[in-house]
Design a protein around this motif. Sequence first.
Motif, PDB file in Angstrom:
ATOM      1  N   MET A   1       0.798  -1.219   0.000  1.00 57.27           N
ATOM      2  CA  MET A   1       0.000   0.000   0.000  1.00 57.27           C
ATOM      3  C   MET A   1       0.834   1.274   0.000  1.00 57.27           C
ATOM      4  SD  MET A   1      -2.903  -1.249  -0.309  1.00 57.27           S
ATOM      5  CE  MET A   1      -3.817   0.285  -0.221  1.00 57.27           C
ATOM      6  N   ALA A   2       2.166   1.159  -0.095  1.00 59.22           N
ATOM      7  CA  ALA A   2       3.004   2.356  -0.140  1.00 59.22           C
ATOM      8  C   ALA A   2       2.682   3.157  -1.404  1.00 59.22           C
ATOM      9  CB  ALA A   2       4.482   1.975  -0.122  1.00 59.22           C
ATOM     10  N   PRO A   3       2.564   4.478  -1.296  1.00 56.92           N
ATOM     11  CA  PRO A   3       2.147   5.272  -2.462  1.00 56.92           C
ATOM     12  C   PRO A   3       3.266   5.444  -3.477  1.00 56.92           C
ATOM     13  CG  PRO A   3       2.625   6.711  -0.610  1.00 56.92           C
ATOM     14  CD  PRO A   3       2.755   5.296  -0.091  1.00 56.92           C
ATOM     15  N   ALA A   4       2.865   5.581  -4.722  1.00 58.17           N
ATOM     16  CA  ALA A   4       3.779   5.986  -5.793  1.00 58.17           C
ATOM     17  C   ALA A   4       3.609   7.489  -5.996  1.00 58.17           C
ATOM     18  CB  ALA A   4       3.466   5.234  -7.077  1.00 58.17           C
ATOM     19  N   VAL A   5       4.723   8.199  -6.073  1.00 61.74           N
ATOM     20  CA  VAL A   5       4.696   9.658  -6.157  1.00 61.74           C
ATOM     21  C   VAL A   5       5.406  10.107  -7.431  1.00 61.74           C
ATOM     22  CG1 VAL A   5       5.331  11.822  -5.019  1.00 61.74           C
ATOM     23  CG2 VAL A   5       4.711   9.817  -3.646  1.00 61.74           C
ATOM     24  N   VAL A   6       4.806  11.048  -8.124  1.00 58.20           N
ATOM     25  CA  VAL A   6       5.409  11.625  -9.325  1.00 58.20           C
ATOM     26  C   VAL A   6       5.362  13.141  -9.221  1.00 58.20           C
ATOM     27  CG1 VAL A   6       5.278  11.851 -11.829  1.00 58.20           C
ATOM     28  CG2 VAL A   6       4.736   9.672 -10.765  1.00 58.20           C
ATOM     29  N   TRP A   7       6.504  13.772  -9.459  1.00 60.09           N
ATOM     30  CA  TRP A   7       6.576  15.228  -9.551  1.00 60.09           C
ATOM     31  C   TRP A   7       6.903  15.602 -10.986  1.00 60.09           C
ATOM     32  CZ3 TRP A   7       8.681  18.927  -5.361  1.00 60.09           C
ATOM     33  CH2 TRP A   7       8.100  18.625  -4.116  1.00 60.09           C
ATOM     34  N   ILE A   8       6.158  16.576 -11.514  1.00 57.85           N
ATOM     35  CA  ILE A   8       6.463  17.134 -12.832  1.00 57.85           C
ATOM     36  C   ILE A   8       6.710  18.629 -12.638  1.00 57.85           C
ATOM     37  CG2 ILE A   8       5.676  17.482 -15.191  1.00 57.85           C
ATOM     38  CD1 ILE A   8       3.793  15.102 -14.786  1.00 57.85           C
ATOM     39  N   ILE A   9       7.966  19.025 -12.820  1.00 55.40           N
ATOM     40  CA  ILE A   9       8.369  20.412 -12.587  1.00 55.40           C
ATOM     41  C   ILE A   9       8.415  21.132 -13.924  1.00 55.40           C
ATOM     42  CG2 ILE A   9      10.139  21.925 -11.620  1.00 55.40           C
ATOM     43  CD1 ILE A   9      11.030  19.614  -9.855  1.00 55.40           C
ATOM     44  N   THR A  10       7.511  22.073 -14.118  1.00 55.54           N
ATOM     45  CA  THR A  10       7.443  22.870 -15.343  1.00 55.54           C
ATOM     46  C   THR A  10       7.995  24.262 -15.040  1.00 55.54           C
ATOM     47  OG1 THR A  10       5.257  23.830 -14.936  1.00 55.54           O
ATOM     48  CG2 THR A  10       5.313  21.589 -15.837  1.00 55.54           C
ATOM     49  N   PRO A  11       8.192  25.089 -16.048  1.00 52.58           N
ATOM     50  CA  PRO A  11       8.714  26.435 -15.791  1.00 52.58           C
ATOM     51  C   PRO A  11       7.819  27.301 -14.908  1.00 52.58           C
ATOM     52  CG  PRO A  11       9.008  25.849 -18.092  1.00 52.58           C
ATOM     53  CD  PRO A  11       8.164  24.774 -17.491  1.00 52.58           C
ATOM     54  N   ASP A  12       6.519  26.962 -14.802  1.00 50.14           N
ATOM     55  CA  ASP A  12       5.594  27.824 -14.080  1.00 50.14           C
ATOM     56  C   ASP A  12       4.989  27.201 -12.832  1.00 50.14           C
ATOM     57  OD1 ASP A  12       5.822  29.910 -16.027  1.00 50.14           O
ATOM     58  OD2 ASP A  12       4.506  28.734 -17.330  1.00 50.14           O
ATOM     59  N   GLU A  13       5.146  25.899 -12.654  1.00 54.02           N
ATOM     60  CA  GLU A  13       4.486  25.251 -11.528  1.00 54.02           C
ATOM     61  C   GLU A  13       5.054  23.859 -11.297  1.00 54.02           C
ATOM     62  OE1 GLU A  13       0.452  25.195 -12.783  1.00 54.02           O
ATOM     63  OE2 GLU A  13       0.783  23.665 -14.323  1.00 54.02           O
ATOM     64  N   ILE A  14       4.632  23.270 -10.199  1.00 53.36           N
ATOM     65  CA  ILE A  14       4.992  21.884  -9.886  1.00 53.36           C
ATOM     66  C   ILE A  14       3.704  21.077  -9.785  1.00 53.36           C
ATOM     67  CG2 ILE A  14       6.109  20.335  -8.246  1.00 53.36           C
ATOM     68  CD1 ILE A  14       7.779  22.672  -7.274  1.00 53.36           C
ATOM     69  N   LEU A  15       3.619  20.022 -10.568  1.00 54.66           N
ATOM     70  CA  LEU A  15       2.470  19.128 -10.522  1.00 54.66           C
ATOM     71  C   LEU A  15       2.870  17.900  -9.711  1.00 54.66           C
ATOM     72  CD1 LEU A  15       1.451  19.280 -14.298  1.00 54.66           C
ATOM     73  CD2 LEU A  15       0.734  20.795 -12.439  1.00 54.66           C
ATOM     74  N   ILE A  16       2.115  17.616  -8.667  1.00 53.81           N
ATOM     75  CA  ILE A  16       2.421  16.494  -7.777  1.00 53.81           C
ATOM     76  C   ILE A  16       1.274  15.494  -7.849  1.00 53.81           C
ATOM     77  CG2 ILE A  16       2.921  15.779  -5.416  1.00 53.81           C
ATOM     78  CD1 ILE A  16       3.914  18.606  -4.865  1.00 53.81           C
ATOM     79  N   GLY A  17       1.621  14.248  -8.174  1.00 49.67           N
ATOM     80  CA  GLY A  17       0.628  13.178  -8.207  1.00 49.67           C
ATOM     81  C   GLY A  17       1.011  12.074  -7.241  1.00 49.67           C
ATOM     82  N   GLN A  18       0.036  11.592  -6.493  1.00 49.18           N
ATOM     83  CA  GLN A  18       0.279  10.526  -5.525  1.00 49.18           C
ATOM     84  C   GLN A  18      -0.863   9.531  -5.603  1.00 49.18           C
ATOM     85  OE1 GLN A  18       1.648  11.568  -1.533  1.00 49.18           O
ATOM     86  NE2 GLN A  18       0.243  10.088  -0.652  1.00 49.18           N
ATOM     87  N   GLN A  19      -0.494   8.250  -5.685  1.00 50.81           N
ATOM     88  CA  GLN A  19      -1.517   7.222  -5.824  1.00 50.81           C
ATOM     89  C   GLN A  19      -1.074   5.944  -5.135  1.00 50.81           C
ATOM     90  OE1 GLN A  19      -2.404   6.020  -9.858  1.00 50.81           O
ATOM     91  NE2 GLN A  19      -4.489   5.395  -9.310  1.00 50.81           N
ATOM     92  N   ARG A  20      -1.996   5.364  -4.376  1.00 49.50           N
ATOM     93  CA  ARG A  20      -1.762   4.055  -3.768  1.00 49.50           C
ATOM     94  C   ARG A  20      -2.357   2.983  -4.667  1.00 49.50           C
ATOM     95  NH1 ARG A  20      -0.087   4.545   1.508  1.00 49.50           N
ATOM     96  NH2 ARG A  20      -0.382   6.607   2.450  1.00 49.50           N
ATOM     97  N   PRO A  21      -1.835   1.741  -4.592  1.00 51.79           N
ATOM     98  CA  PRO A  21      -2.432   0.674  -5.394  1.00 51.79           C
ATOM     99  C   PRO A  21      -3.927   0.553  -5.134  1.00 51.79           C
ATOM    100  CG  PRO A  21      -0.363  -0.053  -4.428  1.00 51.79           C
ATOM    101  CD  PRO A  21      -0.675   1.294  -3.818  1.00 51.79           C
ATOM    102  N   PHE A  22      -4.686   0.483  -6.205  1.00 50.32           N
ATOM    103  CA  PHE A  22      -6.141   0.353  -6.161  1.00 50.32           C
ATOM    104  C   PHE A  22      -6.818   1.603  -5.592  1.00 50.32           C
ATOM    105  CE2 PHE A  22      -4.155  -3.741  -4.879  1.00 50.32           C
ATOM    106  CZ  PHE A  22      -4.236  -4.371  -6.108  1.00 50.32           C
ATOM    107  N   GLY A  23      -6.059   2.683  -5.462  1.00 47.70           N
ATOM    108  CA  GLY A  23      -6.638   3.916  -4.928  1.00 47.70           C
ATOM    109  C   GLY A  23      -6.773   4.980  -5.994  1.00 47.70           C
ATOM    110  N   LYS A  24      -7.332   6.117  -5.605  1.00 53.36           N
ATOM    111  CA  LYS A  24      -7.523   7.234  -6.523  1.00 53.36           C
ATOM    112  C   LYS A  24      -6.248   8.065  -6.616  1.00 53.36           C
ATOM    113  CE  LYS A  24     -12.514   7.777  -5.751  1.00 53.36           C
ATOM    114  NZ  LYS A  24     -13.586   8.718  -5.327  1.00 53.36           N
TER     115      LYS A  24
END
Length: 324
Positions: free
Chosen positions: A66-89
């Motif tokens: 159940m440990a979450p997977a985390v993705v950061w996308i760093i663009t010139p204007d902002e940081i998009l952060i996504g976090q998701q656990r298996p079978f979760g939203k």
Amino acid sequence: MDDTITTTDIRLREGASIAQRLVMAGFSAAVALCFTPGLFTHDTTEVIISVVALVLGAVFVVGIMMAPAVVWIITPDEILIGQQRPFGKLHTRVVAKDDIAGLQVPGSKRAKARFQLAFTLASGERLTSPPISDVTHVHDTVARIAAQFDVPDVEAPINPLDASNAEMRLGEPLEPFPARDIRIVAMIAVALCAVPYAYKLWRGLPPGPVDIMLLPIGAIAAFAVYRYANLVTGAFWIIRQADIRVERLWGDGSLRADHIAGPDVKTINVERRGRSEDEHCIVVIRLHSGRRFRSPRIGSRLEARAVGTEIVRRLGIGAESNKI
């Protein structure tokens, strides 16, 4: 989010794949199941130990899966952060450029050449990114992010694997074990193997074949420790333009240095040592002469690939030899 990503964005990931999670969870479950026979005994202590082991095993399995997977996308204007656990939203967050007040680059306690981005927001909140996967371009990555977010006075981290260094260093400089420590370990090996024999003599009992066999084994172990202890100190790689200097120690503690040039390389690839691809990946170089050189531990597979790619560039290794 993928539709908005451009080639100038920086992507940072953290979290094991499903296959890695299954391997680690399976190992934890197997260890816990080894204690199940204790449930069918009439010994209260064994039953308690078995129940505790099974509960801990279940906790480890759930924690790993159940440990979450985390993705950061760093663009010139902002940081998009996504976090998701298996079978979760998928949970997302956007950090605007104007919300960023400071940036630091702390190193990792587990890996010397692992760095993360620690952003301080105007609200005082602190956000820490996944590790920078391209460990050979940490300085450039940090400078670029600091410039595009207008963050002043960002201290550049000390990175022994950065491509901006004239010499990239893998591992730690080697030092032989103190002779006194080697003698102590050798004496302990002899003493441990002589204990059963001495115990039988003290009790007035005839030593058995195993007791007698342990005596020469102790002597051999002591000799091996005294003669070859320094061989386990590992290796120290100095990666320069056009060659690699590989330093190791002989058994007597003297330094041995080998040099690897681009034309000598038959293949170069990344291998895993141990169960985890997040901590135990190395670069392996095979020469036309048949010799094989394994680097000190680097870290994750992505980090090892980055180091291997820089080695390929510095040594001018051909595409046919590059198996990274």
